[in-house]
Design a protein around this motif. Structure first.
Motif, PDB file in Angstrom:
ATOM      1  N   ILE A   1     -10.684   1.279  10.203  1.00 43.56           N
ATOM      2  CA  ILE A   1     -11.237   2.631  10.206  1.00 43.56           C
ATOM      3  C   ILE A   1     -11.415   3.001  11.672  1.00 43.56           C
TER       4      ILE A   1
ATOM      5  N   VAL B   1      -7.220  -3.270   6.932  1.00 44.93           N
ATOM      6  CA  VAL B   1      -7.646  -1.878   6.989  1.00 44.93           C
ATOM      7  C   VAL B   1      -8.500  -1.644   8.236  1.00 44.93           C
TER       8      VAL B   1
ATOM      9  N   LEU C   1      -9.128   4.747  -3.502  1.00 46.11           N
ATOM     10  CA  LEU C   1      -8.925   4.118  -2.193  1.00 46.11           C
ATOM     11  C   LEU C   1      -7.789   3.116  -2.263  1.00 46.11           C
ATOM     12  N   GLU C   2      -7.731   2.401  -3.379  1.00 45.42           N
ATOM     13  CA  GLU C   2      -6.727   1.341  -3.496  1.00 45.42           C
ATOM     14  C   GLU C   2      -6.669   0.883  -4.946  1.00 45.42           C
TER      15      GLU C   2
ATOM     16  N   VAL D   1      -7.852   6.389   8.920  1.00 48.56           N
ATOM     17  CA  VAL D   1      -7.748   5.024   8.406  1.00 48.56           C
ATOM     18  C   VAL D   1      -6.314   4.508   8.530  1.00 48.56           C
TER      19      VAL D   1
ATOM     20  N   LYS E   1       0.842  -1.210   0.000  1.00 51.01           N
ATOM     21  CA  LYS E   1       0.000   0.000   0.000  1.00 51.01           C
ATOM     22  C   LYS E   1       0.873   1.255   0.000  1.00 51.01           C
TER      23      LYS E   1
ATOM     24  N   GLU F   1     -18.690   4.232  -2.893  1.00 53.77           N
ATOM     25  CA  GLU F   1     -17.604   3.475  -3.522  1.00 53.77           C
ATOM     26  C   GLU F   1     -18.046   2.828  -4.831  1.00 53.77           C
TER      27      GLU F   1
ATOM     28  N   ASN G   1     -15.788  -4.997   7.708  1.00 51.67           N
ATOM     29  CA  ASN G   1     -15.574  -5.234   6.281  1.00 51.67           C
ATOM     30  C   ASN G   1     -15.249  -6.698   6.005  1.00 51.67           C
TER      31      ASN G   1
ATOM     32  N   LYS H   1     -18.944  -4.091   0.770  1.00 45.76           N
ATOM     33  CA  LYS H   1     -17.842  -4.590   1.616  1.00 45.76           C
ATOM     34  C   LYS H   1     -18.288  -5.044   3.003  1.00 45.76           C
TER      35      LYS H   1
ATOM     36  N   LYS I   1      -3.752   1.335   7.568  1.00 45.05           N
ATOM     37  CA  LYS I   1      -3.652   0.197   6.645  1.00 45.05           C
ATOM     38  C   LYS I   1      -2.303  -0.503   6.792  1.00 45.05           C
TER      39      LYS I   1
ATOM     40  N   GLU J   1      -4.084   7.205   6.717  1.00 41.40           N
ATOM     41  CA  GLU J   1      -4.639   8.154   5.746  1.00 41.40           C
ATOM     42  C   GLU J   1      -5.955   8.769   6.178  1.00 41.40           C
ATOM     43  N   GLU J   2      -6.179   9.886   5.565  1.00 44.72           N
ATOM     44  CA  GLU J   2      -7.392  10.672   5.776  1.00 44.72           C
ATOM     45  C   GLU J   2      -8.631   9.813   5.492  1.00 44.72           C
ATOM     46  N   PHE J   3      -9.655   9.963   6.298  1.00 39.15           N
ATOM     47  CA  PHE J   3     -10.913   9.240   6.108  1.00 39.15           C
ATOM     48  C   PHE J   3     -11.733   9.947   5.031  1.00 39.15           C
ATOM     49  N   LEU J   4     -12.179   9.180   4.034  1.00 41.11           N
ATOM     50  CA  LEU J   4     -12.960   9.769   2.945  1.00 41.11           C
ATOM     51  C   LEU J   4     -14.420   9.336   3.065  1.00 41.11           C
TER      52      LEU J   4
ATOM     53  N   MET K   1     -13.634   6.183  -4.489  1.00 38.18           N
ATOM     54  CA  MET K   1     -14.617   6.855  -3.637  1.00 38.18           C
ATOM     55  C   MET K   1     -15.120   8.045  -4.451  1.00 38.18           C
TER      56      MET K   1
END
Ligand code: AMP
Ligand code: GLY
Length: 424
Positions: free
Chosen positions: A155, A153, A282-283, A141, A103, A192, A224, A214, A143, A185-188, A273
């Motif tokens: 949250i 992951v 996201l990935e 988040v 990641k 999705e 998830n 998910k 990861k 990372e920042e939560f979005l 997202m």
């Protein structure tokens, strides 16, 4: 042509099902496969991580094309190995598969090539991660850098929870080596979508749009999972979003990978997202999504095999993909307790009856056969997929199939496709 499909989940059953329809095919093998693939292919008892054994089999059997389903063998370098020995194979090289397997690599690629994504930091030290968490605030988040079977992951709703998740990962307790580096990372927020494309490293053909589900429970509640259901097309991917996903995400990633010296050949899956008409990534995954593969291949009119060969040959220019106008919805039926611990060995009834319904295909995932009966053998057990005239009809077909199937403790979401209904 003799084809070897590597993997044994719902995605691989769908791949075998689709490849079996190709006039170019003479024989299909699936390693290790499942009772569903056994009806269309010869199952070979070799695990996906036993890449030397897979090569040995492919050479002795004269396999013309190997198709890799899951990420693990890709991250172990199965594509490089097969190529070294002159066996044609579909999938990204080990270096290219880092787009999913690390990641940190993936986020750094996004940053370097201006692919929109959440703000982030990569950490190996708890104190630095803690400072980033304090500065960003919760929710946030966390990861694990490496592969963690879809579970890496967290949250975190509070800063405290975030710090404790980082500690768990960095100490090696949570995911072993995969957690020795973390991305914070920042939560979005937003909706999705799964945006998949097939590429030979230069030419790109987008697949139809799809959306996964998910969380384990209805209305996206609970932890998830690998994915509890998917459908295609996904109306959240409007033509404007499609264009942005192609230009800002997929094209930049493919060009970026080539510029980094690891050109990407295979399926590139961008988890998006979408919010206020903008996309963020996201990935990336280095393979078909599971269960997205099931509805996507049910809708694909074109022969898949020439596309897979063209990618392996770096010769995708001039190809195109035709899609059925109908909608497809896949409902995953899972074992009790999944995504946590779950029992195995429960007898499943109703698969034959469901499979005979008009527009219904039952893809096996975590199943096994014992004394002539199909039993549960994994967390996600079956993917019941309906093809219908529009999403309402496809949902109805899928759940009519689901209603025919049961076993002790079966669980599934009742709201697969609901988000599409809200947009029509
Ligand atoms: P990933 O494996 O990175 O896609 O993460 C798995 C799931 O976690 C995603 O499908 C999202 O539902 C959620 N997720 C990952 N990253 C974020 C983020 N930055 N903000 C909100 N949700 C996220
Ligand atoms: N369904 C999500 C994935 O395949 O990663």
């Amino acid at each position: 042509m003799k084809v070897l499909v590597i993997g044994g989940g719902g995605r691989e059953h769908a791949l075998v099902w689709k490849i079996a329809q190709s006039p170019l095919v003479t024989k299909i093998y699936c390693a290790p496969g499942n009772p569903g693939t056994a009806k269309l292919a010869v199952n070979i008892p070799i695990k996906v991580e036993e890449i030397d054994k897979l090569l040995g089999f492919a050479k002795s059997e004269g396999i013309d094309l190997a198709v890799v389903g899951p990420e693990l063998p890709l991250s172990l370098g199965i594509v490089d190995l097969f190529r070294e020995y002159g066996v044609k194979i579909f999938g990204p090289s080990r270096a290219a598969a880092r787009i999913e397997a690390s990641k940190a690599f993936s986020k750094d690629l996004m940053k370097k090539y201006s692919i929109p994504t959440a703000a982030y930091g990569v950490f190996t030290e708890i104190t630095e991660a803690e400072a980033f968490i304090k500065q960003t605030g919760a929710p946030i988040v966390i990861k694990a850098d490496g592969l963690a079977a879809g579970k890496g992951v967290v949250i975190a709703q509070t800063e405290k929870e975030a710090v404790s998740a980082v500690k768990d990962m960095l100490s090696g307790n949570a995911f072993g080596d995969a957690g020795s580096r973390v991305v914070v990372e920042e939560f979005l927020t937003g909706e999705e979508a799964s945006f998949l494309a097939i590429t030979d490293g230069r030419h790109i053909i987008p697949l139809a749009s799809a959306q996964d589900h998910k969380a384990i429970f209805d209305n996206d509640q609970g932890p998830n999972t690998g994915g509890m259901g998917a459908y295609s097309p996904a109306p959240v991917v409007t033509s404007d979003i499609h264009q942005k996903a192609m230009e800002q995400v997929v094209q930049r990633a493919v060009d970026g990978m080539a510029a980094e010296g690891c050109p990407y050949q295979g399926i590139l899956y961008a988890g998006l997202m979408i919010k206020d008409g903008e996309v963020k990534t996201l990935e990336f995954n280095a393979r078909f999504g599971d269960p997205e593969c099931q509805p996507l291949l049910m809708r694909m009119k074109s022969d898949l095999l020439p596309l897979l060969i063209a990618v392996a040959d770096k010769n995708l220019a001039g190809h195109s993909i035709e899609w059925n106008d109908q909608a497809a919805v896949c409902v995953v039926m899972a074992a009790k307790g999944y995504p946590g611990d779950y029992p195995k060995g429960d007898i499943i009834t109703g698969i034959e009856v469901a499979s005979k319904l008009d527009g219904v295909t039952v893809f096996h995932a975590g199943t096994s056969e014992k004394d002539g009966q199909i039993i549960t053998a994994g967390g996600r057990v079956l993917g019941v997929t309906g093809l219908g005239n529009g999403v309402v009809d496809a949902i109805k077909k899928a759940y009519t199939g689901v209603d025919k199937i049961s076993w002790r403790g079966v669980q599934y979401r009742k709201d697969i496709g609901k988000k599409a209904l809200q947009r029509i």
